[in-house]
Design a protein around this motif. Structure first.
Motif, mmCIF file in Angstrom:
data_model
loop_
_atom_site.group_PDB
_atom_site.id
_atom_site.type_symbol
_atom_site.label_atom_id
_atom_site.label_comp_id
_atom_site.label_asym_id
_atom_site.label_seq_id
_atom_site.Cartn_x
_atom_site.Cartn_y
_atom_site.Cartn_z
ATOM 1 N N SER A 135 0.824 -1.213 0.000
ATOM 2 C CA SER A 135 0.000 0.000 0.000
ATOM 3 C C SER A 135 0.857 1.261 0.000
ATOM 4 N N LEU A 136 1.985 1.224 0.717
ATOM 5 C CA LEU A 136 2.826 2.425 0.780
ATOM 6 C C LEU A 136 3.348 2.820 -0.599
ATOM 7 N N THR A 137 3.750 1.850 -1.400
ATOM 8 C CA THR A 137 4.246 2.167 -2.740
ATOM 9 C C THR A 137 3.133 2.710 -3.632
ATOM 10 N N CYS A 138 1.902 2.263 -3.391
ATOM 11 C CA CYS A 138 0.781 2.866 -4.127
ATOM 12 C C CYS A 138 0.684 4.351 -3.788
ATOM 13 N N GLY A 139 0.728 4.666 -2.481
ATOM 14 C CA GLY A 139 0.661 6.066 -2.072
ATOM 15 C C GLY A 139 1.821 6.876 -2.610
ATOM 16 N N ALA A 140 3.033 6.285 -2.574
ATOM 17 C CA ALA A 140 4.210 6.986 -3.091
ATOM 18 C C ALA A 140 4.080 7.248 -4.587
ATOM 19 N N TYR A 141 3.546 6.269 -5.324
ATOM 20 C CA TYR A 141 3.362 6.423 -6.770
ATOM 21 C C TYR A 141 2.360 7.538 -7.071
ATOM 22 N N ILE A 142 1.265 7.544 -6.307
ATOM 23 C CA ILE A 142 0.224 8.554 -6.519
ATOM 24 C C ILE A 142 0.780 9.958 -6.284
ATOM 25 N N LEU A 143 1.549 10.140 -5.207
ATOM 26 C CA LEU A 143 2.127 11.449 -4.921
ATOM 27 C C LEU A 143 3.203 11.824 -5.941
ATOM 28 N N GLN A 144 3.991 10.851 -6.364
ATOM 29 C CA GLN A 144 5.027 11.133 -7.352
ATOM 30 C C GLN A 144 4.409 11.611 -8.659
ATOM 31 N N LYS A 145 3.339 10.970 -9.096
ATOM 32 C CA LYS A 145 2.695 11.371 -10.345
ATOM 33 C C LYS A 145 1.967 12.705 -10.196
ATOM 34 N N ASP A 146 1.444 12.955 -9.000
ATOM 35 C CA ASP A 146 0.764 14.236 -8.758
ATOM 36 C C ASP A 146 1.772 15.397 -8.799
ATOM 37 N N ASN A 147 2.976 15.140 -8.291
ATOM 38 C CA ASN A 147 4.100 16.075 -8.413
ATOM 39 C C ASN A 147 3.809 17.454 -7.821
ATOM 40 N N LYS A 159 11.200 8.173 -0.474
ATOM 41 C CA LYS A 159 12.188 7.544 -1.366
ATOM 42 C C LYS A 159 13.337 6.969 -0.550
ATOM 43 N N LYS A 160 13.842 7.736 0.403
ATOM 44 C CA LYS A 160 14.928 7.258 1.263
ATOM 45 C C LYS A 160 14.509 6.009 2.024
ATOM 46 N N PHE A 161 13.311 6.051 2.620
ATOM 47 C CA PHE A 161 12.797 4.899 3.366
ATOM 48 C C PHE A 161 12.652 3.690 2.449
ATOM 49 N N SER A 162 12.038 3.897 1.293
ATOM 50 C CA SER A 162 11.732 2.798 0.375
ATOM 51 C C SER A 162 12.993 2.161 -0.194
ATOM 52 N N GLN A 163 13.980 2.972 -0.513
ATOM 53 C CA GLN A 163 15.221 2.412 -1.054
ATOM 54 C C GLN A 163 15.958 1.585 -0.006
ATOM 55 N N LYS A 164 15.843 1.986 1.259
ATOM 56 C CA LYS A 164 16.441 1.181 2.313
ATOM 57 C C LYS A 164 15.689 -0.144 2.476
ATOM 58 N N GLY A 166 14.265 -1.540 -0.008
ATOM 59 C CA GLY A 166 14.729 -2.268 -1.185
ATOM 60 C C GLY A 166 15.993 -3.062 -0.913
ATOM 61 N N GLU A 167 16.918 -2.498 -0.134
ATOM 62 C CA GLU A 167 18.135 -3.233 0.227
ATOM 63 C C GLU A 167 17.788 -4.483 1.018
ATOM 64 N N ALA A 168 16.818 -4.350 1.934
ATOM 65 C CA ALA A 168 16.403 -5.509 2.736
ATOM 66 C C ALA A 168 15.801 -6.601 1.856
ATOM 67 N N ALA A 188 9.233 -5.017 -7.834
ATOM 68 C CA ALA A 188 8.765 -4.461 -9.113
ATOM 69 C C ALA A 188 8.148 -3.079 -8.905
ATOM 70 N N ARG A 189 7.418 -2.899 -7.824
ATOM 71 C CA ARG A 189 6.834 -1.590 -7.518
ATOM 72 C C ARG A 189 7.935 -0.560 -7.240
ATOM 73 N N LEU A 190 8.951 -0.976 -6.473
ATOM 74 C CA LEU A 190 10.065 -0.072 -6.187
ATOM 75 C C LEU A 190 10.798 0.302 -7.466
ATOM 76 N N ASN A 191 10.944 -0.657 -8.354
ATOM 77 C CA ASN A 191 11.623 -0.372 -9.618
ATOM 78 C C ASN A 191 10.828 0.605 -10.472
ATOM 79 N N GLU A 192 9.512 0.553 -10.371
ATOM 80 C CA GLU A 192 8.673 1.501 -11.091
ATOM 81 C C GLU A 192 8.880 2.911 -10.552
ATOM 82 N N LEU A 193 9.080 3.014 -9.236
ATOM 83 C CA LEU A 193 9.268 4.319 -8.596
ATOM 84 C C LEU A 193 10.696 4.819 -8.712
ATOM 85 N N TYR A 194 11.651 3.930 -8.393
ATOM 86 C CA TYR A 194 13.066 4.313 -8.302
ATOM 87 C C TYR A 194 13.894 3.239 -9.014
#
Length: 613
Positions: A135-147, A159-164, A166-168, A188-194
């Motif tokens: 769900s968090l990546t959905c929210g991040a995607y929505i805000l990123q596209k809203d810009n 982005k910082k939280f999500s990329q960390k 991603g390492e896990a 795959a969702r993270l790759n779509e964002l970052y």
């Protein structure tokens, strides 16, 4: 939070179409839908109801002012992000929601472990963190596209939280089969964002193991609960990685799921290998999967199932009030459903991989199950439900039937598969129990210190080196149940043979809240030990209805205007105790559930025909 009824909303036209507003504002969400070729007609009325319901939810979140925990962190973030980015929302680009999004973001960052995980279930668990990230990546995607400029700082922190995280997920492990695929879909969702090639490499590593699905459509766990996870993962991987072959797994499982469905939307769970074999699951959980593939593949049957789900009680609560972010992140879902085909309501389907039979005659359904994993071992990941039969007529529900004997405290009957013989279906199991002779002289030890091992019939363990002992006085018990069905009426023929005088019990558990007739209520005896004679209940102080017995003639169970008749009785009443067997009683365990219980009892040689209609 007050639930918004979709029909009332549509009738009163509470606000202008959110999707029309999206178009007016040049929404990047609509632009994304058009750029991916998903340019079908948007279901504006449906989207309006989602936006309005989400506004109510967001209002409740903001009013409470509290920050939740676990997966609720990601969900609340996605709810608020959806409102902020939807022109039809009263919270569209409203600065007052920014503070709460910042609180959520701060909480995520504060609770993130050094390795990138959160304690959102198991300790520092990569897969449990991945479930939160859906769900968090959905929210991040929505805000990123809203810009929006006002979200720049939050977007950077997420982005910082999500990329960390991603390492896990790149380096972390899993526990169960479905965990692999939730990790992959979040990567795959993270790759779509970052975009990061390492995310794709890790996905390929997991997919390199192969995705198991049997010929009937089950994933390894045969669980409706985790099929929800796996179908969602397969669809997400298919659409974000442009791998349409992944859709085939979800389509095959969803094809099967329809035939597991009762007329009220409940799904059969007898053959699950996970905890849901003891609970219930509604087809509501698969709504987004059916809707997406119906639209994406122009599947009329899936469209019909989706439209059926929309009529179920709780659709507003579970979907309208809870899933807006899925629709905004995945614009295909926003489109109108294609033309629906007529759903079959008269069928007989045998799923051979799990030995499960499903018969439906309009509002009457029959389930017969013989596919437990043998030997019976009580552990997550193994099918060990003794519920071999279920029967429904409208709202009148026989939740399950079980068969038990007192043969060496082996407990309930678990069939060794199922055979079809003409128009009949047969369950069968032979049990053997030996006595043990002295060890051969060449296997003896002076100190008597022998291997701790299980008896050869798997009933108990001891330091007796059973595998090397000769046996004698071997006793056996054969149990056979034969089902014949005719237009919704069922005949079950029971035959239990072996040593004379072994007690046999047929257990019927009807849904609570109905009315039983034609049965004899047992004397109340709540204080009896479960190991003593107990007519009233089979476990001490068990809450719920007292036991009943069918001795002669027919009994009936009524719920509302629907009725199940069953009989005849067996002509005897005896104490009901120890039905689960020694593997449970050793640990003071019970498999008794809520419900209204009726018992038919007898002794070997036992033959009885039970009819239900």
């Amino acid at each position: 939070m007050k639930n918004i009824n979709r029909n009332e909303f549509l009738k009163t036209s509470m606000k202008a179409s959110a999707l029309v507003a999206l178009a007016q504002f040049g929404s990047p969400l609509l632009s994304f839908a058009q750029s991916t070729g998903q340019g079908g007609d948007v279901d504006t009325a449906f989207m309006d109801s989602l936006v309005a319901a989400n506004d109510t939810r967001v209002g409740t979140i903001l009013q409470a002012g509290r920050v939740g925990a676990g997966r609720a962190l990601g969900q609340d973030f996605a709810f608020i992000a959806s409102a902020f980015a939807s022109p039809g929302s009263k919270y569209y680009h409203d600065a007052k929601v920014v503070d709460h999004l910042q609180k959520l973001t701060n909480t995520l960052l504060e609770h993130q472990s050094e390795d990138g995980t959160l304690n959102a279930g198991n300790l520092e668990s990569p897969p449990d963190t991945a479930f939160l990230m859906e769900s968090l990546t959905c929210g991040a995607y929505i805000l990123q596209k809203d810009n929006s400029a006002s979200m720049k700082e939050i977007n950077g922190q997420i982005k910082k939280f999500s990329q960390k995280v991603g390492e896990a997920l790149i380096h972390g492990g899993v526990h169960t089969p479905n965990h692999r695929w939730v990790v992959c879909q979040v990567l795959a969702r993270l790759n779509e964002l970052y975009p990061d090639k390492r995310y794709l490499t890790r996905i390929e590593d997991w997919l390199g193991e192969g995705v198991f699905q049997d010929k009937d459509g089950h994933y390894p766990e045969r669980s409706q609960n985790y099929a929800d996870v796996e179908n969602n993962s397969m669809i997400t991987l298919g659409r974000l990685l442009n791998r349409p072959a992944m859709f085939d797994y979800a389509r095959k499982n969803l094809d099967m799921a329809y035939y597991y469905m009762d007329p009220n939307g409940d799904l059969t769970v007898n053959d699950s290998r996970r905890q849901d074999q003891w609970s219930s699951k509604s087809i509501m959980a698969f709504y987004l999967h059916y809707r997406y593939l119906a639209i994406k593949q122009n599947n009329g049957m899936f469209a019909a199932v989706a439209k059926f789900i929309e009529t179920l009680p709780g659709f507003d609560k579970d979907i309208i009030n809870n899933r807006i972010y899925d629709f905004l992140e995945n614009p295909v879902l926003q489109q109108q459903l294609p033309k629906a085909t007529e759903l079959p309501v008269n069928f007989e389907k045998l799923f051979t991989t799990s030995s499960l039979l499903r018969i439906r005659r309009n509002d009457t359904t029959v389930t017969l199950f013989g596919g437990c994993d043998l030997p019976t071992i009580i552990a997550s990941g193994r099918s060990n439900s003794p519920n071999f039969f279920a029967y429904r007529k409208g709202k009148a529900i026989l939740k399950y039937m079980r068969l038990s004997s007192s043969f060496f405290s082996m407990g309930y009957f678990y069939s060794d598969g199922m055979k079809k013989e003409g128009n009949k279906y047969v369950l069968y199991r032979k049990l053997t129990a030996p006595y043990y002779q002295p060890l051969p002289k060449d296997k003896r030890k002076k100190d008597g210190d022998y291997k701790l091992s299980p008896s050869i019939d798997d009933r108990f363990w001891n330091k007796m080196d059973f595998s090397n002992r000769p046996v004698s006085n071997v006793k056996s018990l054969e149990s056979k149940v034969t089902l014949t069905e005719n237009n919704g009426a069922v005949q079950l023929d029971f035959e239990v043979t072996g040593p004379e005088g072994v007690s046999v019990t047929i257990e019927l558990c009807f849904n609570e809240g109905g009315k039983l007739s034609g049965v004899t209520t047992a004397p109340e005896n709540q204080n009896a030990s479960p190991y003593e004679s107990n007519y009233g209940r089979n476990t001490a102080n068990t809450p719920g209805e007292p036991n009943s017995f069918l001795t002669t003639g027919e009994g009936s169970y009524e719920f509302g205007n629907d009725k199940i008749t069953f009989g005849p009785g067996t002509g005897s009443v005896r104490a009901v105790r120890g039905l689960e067997g020694e593997r449970y009683s050793t640990h003071f365990g019970s498999l008794r559930t809520k419900g209204m219980y009726v018992y038919l009892t007898g002794n070997t040689p036992f033959k009885h025909t039970l009819k239900l209609s």
